[in-house]
Design a protein around this motif. Structure first.
Motif, PDB file in Angstrom:
ATOM      1  N   ARG A  31      31.844  28.927  78.836  1.00  0.00           N
ATOM      2  CA  ARG A  31      30.743  28.524  78.329  1.00  0.00           C
ATOM      3  C   ARG A  31      30.699  27.407  77.678  1.00  0.00           C
ATOM      4  O   ARG A  31      31.344  27.115  76.656  1.00  0.00           O
ATOM      5  N   SER A  34      27.115  24.724  72.363  1.00  0.00           N
ATOM      6  CA  SER A  34      25.707  24.057  72.173  1.00  0.00           C
ATOM      7  C   SER A  34      26.112  23.009  71.136  1.00  0.00           C
ATOM      8  O   SER A  34      27.061  22.817  70.612  1.00  0.00           O
ATOM      9  N   PRO A  35      25.144  22.175  71.106  1.00  0.00           N
ATOM     10  CA  PRO A  35      25.198  20.978  70.185  1.00  0.00           C
ATOM     11  C   PRO A  35      25.410  21.202  68.761  1.00  0.00           C
ATOM     12  O   PRO A  35      26.058  20.573  68.206  1.00  0.00           O
ATOM     13  N   GLU A  36      24.910  22.521  68.324  1.00  0.00           N
ATOM     14  CA  GLU A  36      25.119  22.837  66.883  1.00  0.00           C
ATOM     15  C   GLU A  36      26.743  23.257  66.863  1.00  0.00           C
ATOM     16  O   GLU A  36      27.334  22.818  65.822  1.00  0.00           O
ATOM     17  N   GLN A  37      27.261  23.930  67.731  1.00  0.00           N
ATOM     18  CA  GLN A  37      28.716  24.047  67.709  1.00  0.00           C
ATOM     19  C   GLN A  37      29.403  22.762  67.785  1.00  0.00           C
ATOM     20  O   GLN A  37      30.601  22.859  67.004  1.00  0.00           O
ATOM     21  N   GLN A  38      29.205  22.115  68.438  1.00  0.00           N
ATOM     22  CA  GLN A  38      29.773  20.783  68.693  1.00  0.00           C
ATOM     23  C   GLN A  38      29.896  19.858  67.442  1.00  0.00           C
ATOM     24  O   GLN A  38      30.967  19.475  66.944  1.00  0.00           O
TER      25      GLN A  38
END
Length: 62
Positions: A31, A34-38
């Motif tokens: 998967r 997400s931009p937040e995880q990045q």
């Protein structure tokens, strides 16, 4: 001296065994982050690269 190639022992020139079926397993799709995880990963990486390491010596750990 002759320029013929050296004798080859053909008994040693056998084919390799087939590859293990375990090498060809289909893995699940990864998967995307997400931009937040990045963003969080970038922050943690930057912090780890710029902060001094805190290592304990053997005598301090006891």
């Amino acid at each position: 001296m002759s320029s013929t190639p050296p004798d080859v022992d053909h008994a040693l020139a056998y084919p390799e065994p087939p590859a293990s079926p375990l090498w060809h397993r289909h893995r699940p799709q990864v998967r995307p982050l997400s931009p937040e995880q990045q963003r969080r990963n970038r922050e943690v990486l930057a912090l780890a690269q710029h902060s001094p390491r805190t290592t304990k010596t053997v005598t301090e750990a006891c």
